[in-house]
Scaffold this active site. Structure first.
Site, PDB file in Angstrom:
ATOM      1  N   THR A  96       0.878  -1.175   0.000  1.00 26.53           N
ATOM      2  CA  THR A  96       0.000   0.000   0.000  1.00 26.53           C
ATOM      3  C   THR A  96       0.907   1.214   0.000  1.00 26.53           C
ATOM      4  O   THR A  96       1.586   1.499   0.991  1.00 26.53           O
ATOM      5  CB  THR A  96      -0.909   0.014   1.247  1.00 26.53           C
ATOM      6  OG1 THR A  96      -1.665  -1.182   1.278  1.00 26.53           O
ATOM      7  CG2 THR A  96      -1.855   1.210   1.202  1.00 26.53           C
ATOM      8  N   LYS A 171      -7.328   1.790  -3.237  1.00 28.34           N
ATOM      9  CA  LYS A 171      -7.012   1.394  -1.857  1.00 28.34           C
ATOM     10  C   LYS A 171      -7.218   2.593  -0.907  1.00 28.34           C
ATOM     11  O   LYS A 171      -7.663   2.427   0.230  1.00 28.34           O
ATOM     12  CB  LYS A 171      -5.576   0.868  -1.790  1.00 28.34           C
ATOM     13  CG  LYS A 171      -5.066   0.528  -0.409  1.00 28.34           C
ATOM     14  CD  LYS A 171      -5.652  -0.749   0.166  1.00 28.34           C
ATOM     15  CE  LYS A 171      -5.158  -0.971   1.595  1.00 28.34           C
ATOM     16  NZ  LYS A 171      -5.613  -2.216   2.177  1.00 28.34           N
ATOM     17  N   LYS A 239      -0.179   5.436   8.187  1.00 25.43           N
ATOM     18  CA  LYS A 239       0.563   5.549   6.918  1.00 25.43           C
ATOM     19  C   LYS A 239      -0.428   5.664   5.764  1.00 25.43           C
ATOM     20  O   LYS A 239      -0.314   6.543   4.905  1.00 25.43           O
ATOM     21  CB  LYS A 239       1.461   4.313   6.721  1.00 25.43           C
ATOM     22  CG  LYS A 239       2.199   4.328   5.408  1.00 25.43           C
ATOM     23  CD  LYS A 239       2.450   3.012   4.725  1.00 25.43           C
ATOM     24  CE  LYS A 239       1.533   1.879   4.894  1.00 25.43           C
ATOM     25  NZ  LYS A 239       1.435   0.960   3.774  1.00 25.43           N
TER      26      LYS A 239
HETATM   27  P1  NAP Z   1       4.877  -6.458   7.819  1.00 28.01           P
HETATM   28  O1  NAP Z   1       4.391  -7.707   8.453  1.00 28.01           O
HETATM   29  O2  NAP Z   1       5.424  -5.371   8.698  1.00 28.01           O
HETATM   30  O3  NAP Z   1       5.999  -6.861   6.732  1.00 28.01           O
HETATM   31  C1  NAP Z   1       6.681  -5.891   6.009  1.00 28.01           C
HETATM   32  C2  NAP Z   1       7.627  -6.621   5.066  1.00 28.01           C
HETATM   33  O4  NAP Z   1       8.371  -5.664   4.316  1.00 28.01           O
HETATM   34  C3  NAP Z   1       8.661  -7.466   5.801  1.00 28.01           C
HETATM   35  O5  NAP Z   1       8.954  -8.582   5.005  1.00 28.01           O
HETATM   36  C4  NAP Z   1       9.867  -6.509   5.881  1.00 28.01           C
HETATM   37  O6  NAP Z   1      11.095  -7.182   6.026  1.00 28.01           O
HETATM   38  C5  NAP Z   1       9.751  -5.885   4.523  1.00 28.01           C
HETATM   39  N1  NAP Z   1      10.435  -4.580   4.453  1.00 28.01           N
HETATM   40  C6  NAP Z   1      10.037  -3.422   5.038  1.00 28.01           C
HETATM   41  N2  NAP Z   1      10.899  -2.452   4.739  1.00 28.01           N
HETATM   42  C7  NAP Z   1      11.864  -2.989   3.967  1.00 28.01           C
HETATM   43  C8  NAP Z   1      13.006  -2.478   3.338  1.00 28.01           C
HETATM   44  N3  NAP Z   1      13.357  -1.183   3.451  1.00 28.01           N
HETATM   45  N4  NAP Z   1      13.777  -3.323   2.606  1.00 28.01           N
HETATM   46  C9  NAP Z   1      13.428  -4.622   2.501  1.00 28.01           C
HETATM   47  N5  NAP Z   1      12.340  -5.166   3.065  1.00 28.01           N
HETATM   48  C10 NAP Z   1      11.556  -4.356   3.779  1.00 28.01           C
HETATM   49  O7  NAP Z   1       3.750  -5.789   6.915  1.00 28.01           O
HETATM   50  P2  NAP Z   1       2.448  -6.449   6.257  1.00 28.01           P
HETATM   51  O8  NAP Z   1       1.360  -6.432   7.254  1.00 28.01           O
HETATM   52  O9  NAP Z   1       2.812  -7.713   5.573  1.00 28.01           O
HETATM   53  O10 NAP Z   1       2.085  -5.319   5.176  1.00 28.01           O
HETATM   54  C11 NAP Z   1       2.794  -5.194   3.950  1.00 28.01           C
HETATM   55  C12 NAP Z   1       2.065  -4.162   3.079  1.00 28.01           C
HETATM   56  O11 NAP Z   1       0.720  -4.589   2.867  1.00 28.01           O
HETATM   57  C13 NAP Z   1       1.987  -2.758   3.715  1.00 28.01           C
HETATM   58  O12 NAP Z   1       2.080  -1.780   2.713  1.00 28.01           O
HETATM   59  C14 NAP Z   1       0.600  -2.762   4.343  1.00 28.01           C
HETATM   60  O13 NAP Z   1       0.074  -1.441   4.467  1.00 28.01           O
HETATM   61  C15 NAP Z   1      -0.172  -3.586   3.340  1.00 28.01           C
HETATM   62  N6  NAP Z   1      -1.374  -4.261   3.876  1.00 28.01           N
HETATM   63  C16 NAP Z   1      -1.335  -4.894   5.076  1.00 28.01           C
HETATM   64  C17 NAP Z   1      -2.485  -5.512   5.554  1.00 28.01           C
HETATM   65  C18 NAP Z   1      -2.515  -6.222   6.904  1.00 28.01           C
HETATM   66  O14 NAP Z   1      -3.616  -6.546   7.385  1.00 28.01           O
HETATM   67  N7  NAP Z   1      -1.364  -6.487   7.528  1.00 28.01           N
HETATM   68  C19 NAP Z   1      -3.664  -5.487   4.810  1.00 28.01           C
HETATM   69  C20 NAP Z   1      -3.663  -4.867   3.569  1.00 28.01           C
HETATM   70  C21 NAP Z   1      -2.498  -4.246   3.112  1.00 28.01           C
HETATM   71  P3  NAP Z   1      11.602  -7.639   7.504  1.00 28.01           P
HETATM   72  O15 NAP Z   1      10.960  -8.974   7.757  1.00 28.01           O
HETATM   73  O16 NAP Z   1      13.075  -7.715   7.373  1.00 28.01           O
HETATM   74  O17 NAP Z   1      11.161  -6.562   8.456  1.00 28.01           O
END
Ligand code: NAP
Length: 292
Positions: A96, A171, A239
């Protein structure tokens, strides 16, 4: 197909798993390598030590990281996927992020002979695990047609909504709709408690009427119990709302309630609720009640 998946967070880990289970050859990359190893243990496939290496030979590269800057790092950084991708390969971004970064990356992709789709998702952790996400897509129709059957591994509702950036704009609408709704639900829960009503019985009845919503069906019990460990975190919501509010400043849309709820979320963060789920708006009302 040979695929790559970058970012094995709460969302990416199961999404990449669905691709491997669908019979594709998936190579994953995760910044914290232990998660990549855990993924290979769970699903098979392979992992690489940089995004560029994971993307080598992949027909489609998927990314699901945190925000605009994280996205730029794994895509156009020194070891980003654009270094490893072959001409004709496609990048599908599930992060997102802003519509601006989607447009920026699409131009660079085009210069390199790559396809690009912005494809943020909705449906949360449960949607990712169960493979029933909604996927809002922006980009070229021919590229979308090539990716659509692959996306069905974890998408239930998949739609091309327009040119590059349209997925991210969609979104934003999703998050705008959620913000005001969750505040309304929080006020309902709070009022019900003050009024001495049986919350369980109350929401059991009204969820089937005009006030019913996914949030009411899935969150009223945990909100009544002041439990906030059920999904999308307040930090992520802030965010997303800042992206939507910034876009509204550019296109002139009026978002008074969204702006107000964003400030309520800022107060939840000050209470230590950064990782609480978005229904924790009710905690703010309950706290204010304690003070009264
Ligand atoms: P998350 O669990 O915090 O995972 C984030 C991922 O991104 C991890 O694999 C992290 O690696 C990686 N990452 C972050 N910064 C990085 C960087 N600078 N370089 C390389 N890797 C990086 O987040 P999530 O919940 O999966 O969400 C991911 C995306 O989907 C976000 O944009 C979020 O807004 C969106 N989203 C989330 C949900 C939800 O319910 N969670 C629903 C819809 C959309 P590490 O493991 O090393 O930290």
């Amino acid at each position: 197909m040979k695929l790559a998946f970058i970012g094995l967070g709460v969302m990416g880990f199961p999404m990449a798993g669905h691709l491997q289970e669908a019979g594709h050859e998936v190579t994953v990359y995760n910044r914290t390598i232990s998660k990549a190893k855990a993924w290979v243990e769970a699903y098979g496939g392979d992992y690489a030590s940089t995004p560029a290496l994971a993307a080598r030979n992949a027909e489609i590269v998927f990314v699901c990281v945190g925000n605009d800057d994280d996205l730029r790092q794994v895509v156009i950084g020194d070891e980003g996927v654009f270094v490893g991708m072959s001409t004709g390969a496609i990048l599908v971004d599930h992060t997102t992020a802003s519509a601006d970064v989607a447009r920026e990356l699409a131009v660079i992709a085009d210069d390199h002979g790559f396809g690009f789709l912005d494809a943020p998702v909705s449906g949360g952790q449960a949607g990712a695990e169960n493979g029933v996400l909604s996927i809002m897509v922006g980009g070229n129709a021919v590229i979308f047609k090539r990716c659509e059957p692959v996306l069905q591994a974890y998408g239930k509702s998949i739609r091309l909504l327009g040119e590059t950036g349209s997925g991210q704009l969609a979104k934003m609408v999703n998050q705008i709709c959620i913000a005001g709704l969750v505040q309304g639900l929080s006020e309902g829960v709070h009022f019900a408690k003050r009024a001495g009503l049986d919350g369980e019985a109350l929401f059991d009845v009204i969820q089937h009427g005009a006030a019913g919503s996914w949030q009411m069906v899935n969150r009223h019990q945990t909100m009544l119990a002041n439990e906030f460990d059920f999904g999308f975190a307040v930090d992520w919501m802030r965010k997303d709302l800042s992206i939507a509010l910034e876009e509204a400043r550019n296109n002139g849309a009026q978002l008074p309630v969204t702006a107000l709820v964003d400030q309520f979320y800022a107060q939840v963060q000050k209470m230590g609720g950064n990782r609480w789920d978005t229904s924790s708006l009710v905690a703010l009302l309950e706290r204010d009640e304690d003070r009264a």
